[in-house]
Design a protein around this motif. Sequence first.
Motif, PDB file in Angstrom:
ATOM      1  N   GLN A  18       0.836  -1.200   0.000  1.00  0.00           N
ATOM      2  CA  GLN A  18       0.000   0.000   0.000  1.00  0.00           C
ATOM      3  C   GLN A  18       0.872   1.252   0.000  1.00  0.00           C
ATOM      4  O   GLN A  18       0.581   2.227  -0.695  1.00  0.00           O
ATOM      5  CB  GLN A  18      -0.940   0.007   1.211  1.00  0.00           C
ATOM      6  CG  GLN A  18      -1.895   1.186   1.208  1.00  0.00           C
ATOM      7  CD  GLN A  18      -2.822   1.180   0.007  1.00  0.00           C
ATOM      8  OE1 GLN A  18      -3.504   0.200  -0.250  1.00  0.00           O
ATOM      9  NE2 GLN A  18      -2.847   2.277  -0.738  1.00  0.00           N
ATOM     10  N   GLU A  21       2.204   1.732  -3.491  1.00  0.00           N
ATOM     11  CA  GLU A  21       1.139   2.242  -4.353  1.00  0.00           C
ATOM     12  C   GLU A  21       0.896   3.728  -4.104  1.00  0.00           C
ATOM     13  O   GLU A  21       0.768   4.524  -5.042  1.00  0.00           O
ATOM     14  CB  GLU A  21      -0.142   1.449  -4.128  1.00  0.00           C
ATOM     15  CG  GLU A  21      -1.279   1.864  -5.030  1.00  0.00           C
ATOM     16  CD  GLU A  21      -2.527   1.018  -4.816  1.00  0.00           C
ATOM     17  OE1 GLU A  21      -3.617   1.550  -5.093  1.00  0.00           O
ATOM     18  OE2 GLU A  21      -2.422  -0.140  -4.392  1.00  0.00           O
ATOM     19  N   ASP A  22       0.848   4.118  -2.834  1.00  0.00           N
ATOM     20  CA  ASP A  22       0.633   5.522  -2.490  1.00  0.00           C
ATOM     21  C   ASP A  22       1.789   6.389  -2.989  1.00  0.00           C
ATOM     22  O   ASP A  22       1.566   7.489  -3.521  1.00  0.00           O
ATOM     23  CB  ASP A  22       0.480   5.689  -0.980  1.00  0.00           C
ATOM     24  CG  ASP A  22      -0.800   5.052  -0.446  1.00  0.00           C
ATOM     25  OD1 ASP A  22      -1.704   4.747  -1.262  1.00  0.00           O
ATOM     26  OD2 ASP A  22      -0.881   4.844   0.779  1.00  0.00           O
ATOM     27  N   TRP A  24       3.794   5.699  -5.533  1.00  0.00           N
ATOM     28  CA  TRP A  24       3.727   5.727  -6.999  1.00  0.00           C
ATOM     29  C   TRP A  24       2.665   6.723  -7.472  1.00  0.00           C
ATOM     30  O   TRP A  24       2.885   7.489  -8.405  1.00  0.00           O
ATOM     31  CB  TRP A  24       3.440   4.326  -7.525  1.00  0.00           C
ATOM     32  CG  TRP A  24       3.571   4.238  -9.009  1.00  0.00           C
ATOM     33  CD1 TRP A  24       2.561   4.114  -9.906  1.00  0.00           C
ATOM     34  CD2 TRP A  24       4.770   4.299  -9.769  1.00  0.00           C
ATOM     35  NE1 TRP A  24       3.067   4.080 -11.181  1.00  0.00           N
ATOM     36  CE2 TRP A  24       4.423   4.190 -11.124  1.00  0.00           C
ATOM     37  CE3 TRP A  24       6.126   4.420  -9.424  1.00  0.00           C
ATOM     38  CZ2 TRP A  24       5.358   4.214 -12.148  1.00  0.00           C
ATOM     39  CZ3 TRP A  24       7.058   4.444 -10.449  1.00  0.00           C
ATOM     40  CH2 TRP A  24       6.674   4.337 -11.786  1.00  0.00           C
ATOM     41  N   ASP A  25       1.512   6.718  -6.816  1.00  0.00           N
ATOM     42  CA  ASP A  25       0.446   7.652  -7.177  1.00  0.00           C
ATOM     43  C   ASP A  25       0.895   9.099  -6.980  1.00  0.00           C
ATOM     44  O   ASP A  25       0.605   9.969  -7.797  1.00  0.00           O
ATOM     45  CB  ASP A  25      -0.817   7.388  -6.362  1.00  0.00           C
ATOM     46  CG  ASP A  25      -1.522   6.108  -6.761  1.00  0.00           C
ATOM     47  OD1 ASP A  25      -1.218   5.565  -7.853  1.00  0.00           O
ATOM     48  OD2 ASP A  25      -2.374   5.631  -5.976  1.00  0.00           O
ATOM     49  N   SER A  26       1.614   9.360  -5.890  1.00  0.00           N
ATOM     50  CA  SER A  26       2.057  10.730  -5.639  1.00  0.00           C
ATOM     51  C   SER A  26       3.108  11.163  -6.654  1.00  0.00           C
ATOM     52  O   SER A  26       3.133  12.325  -7.074  1.00  0.00           O
ATOM     53  CB  SER A  26       2.600  10.879  -4.207  1.00  0.00           C
ATOM     54  OG  SER A  26       3.848  10.238  -4.060  1.00  0.00           O
ATOM     55  N   ALA A  28       3.278  10.046  -9.775  1.00  0.00           N
ATOM     56  CA  ALA A  28       2.548  10.238 -11.034  1.00  0.00           C
ATOM     57  C   ALA A  28       1.845  11.590 -11.053  1.00  0.00           C
ATOM     58  O   ALA A  28       1.818  12.267 -12.079  1.00  0.00           O
ATOM     59  CB  ALA A  28       1.548   9.107 -11.236  1.00  0.00           C
ATOM     60  N   GLU A  29       1.290  11.999  -9.929  1.00  0.00           N
ATOM     61  CA  GLU A  29       0.599  13.289  -9.862  1.00  0.00           C
ATOM     62  C   GLU A  29       1.583  14.443 -10.053  1.00  0.00           C
ATOM     63  O   GLU A  29       1.269  15.427 -10.709  1.00  0.00           O
ATOM     64  CB  GLU A  29      -0.115  13.435  -8.522  1.00  0.00           C
ATOM     65  CG  GLU A  29      -1.340  12.553  -8.392  1.00  0.00           C
ATOM     66  CD  GLU A  29      -1.911  12.575  -6.983  1.00  0.00           C
ATOM     67  OE1 GLU A  29      -1.438  13.368  -6.144  1.00  0.00           O
ATOM     68  OE2 GLU A  29      -2.821  11.785  -6.721  1.00  0.00           O
ATOM     69  N   GLU A  30       2.774  14.316  -9.476  1.00  0.00           N
ATOM     70  CA  GLU A  30       3.773  15.373  -9.576  1.00  0.00           C
ATOM     71  C   GLU A  30       4.431  15.401 -10.951  1.00  0.00           C
ATOM     72  O   GLU A  30       4.761  16.463 -11.464  1.00  0.00           O
ATOM     73  CB  GLU A  30       4.855  15.179  -8.512  1.00  0.00           C
ATOM     74  CG  GLU A  30       4.366  15.408  -7.100  1.00  0.00           C
ATOM     75  CD  GLU A  30       5.429  15.090  -6.076  1.00  0.00           C
ATOM     76  OE1 GLU A  30       6.627  15.072  -6.434  1.00  0.00           O
ATOM     77  OE2 GLU A  30       5.075  14.865  -4.911  1.00  0.00           O
TER      78      GLU A  30
END
Length: 71
Positions: A18, A21-22, A24-26, A28-30
Amino acid sequence: MNALSKDIAGLGVHEKLQLVEDLWDSIAEEAMPPMSDEIYDELCRRAAWADAHPGQGQSLEQIAHGLGVRL
């Protein structure tokens, strides 16, 4: 080993996944700048063309070869 490494080492497998994943998501957003309407429209146009003409596009490898670029 620093405190963060110790904290991570104490997590279970599901908690570590988790966290990855968190993270990686952050990232991708940046990393993704906002997309203009013009770029979005062009991508949609190209996707529609590709859907209407299966097998007629070129792969990235074919394009690179045609340009004399090594991937």
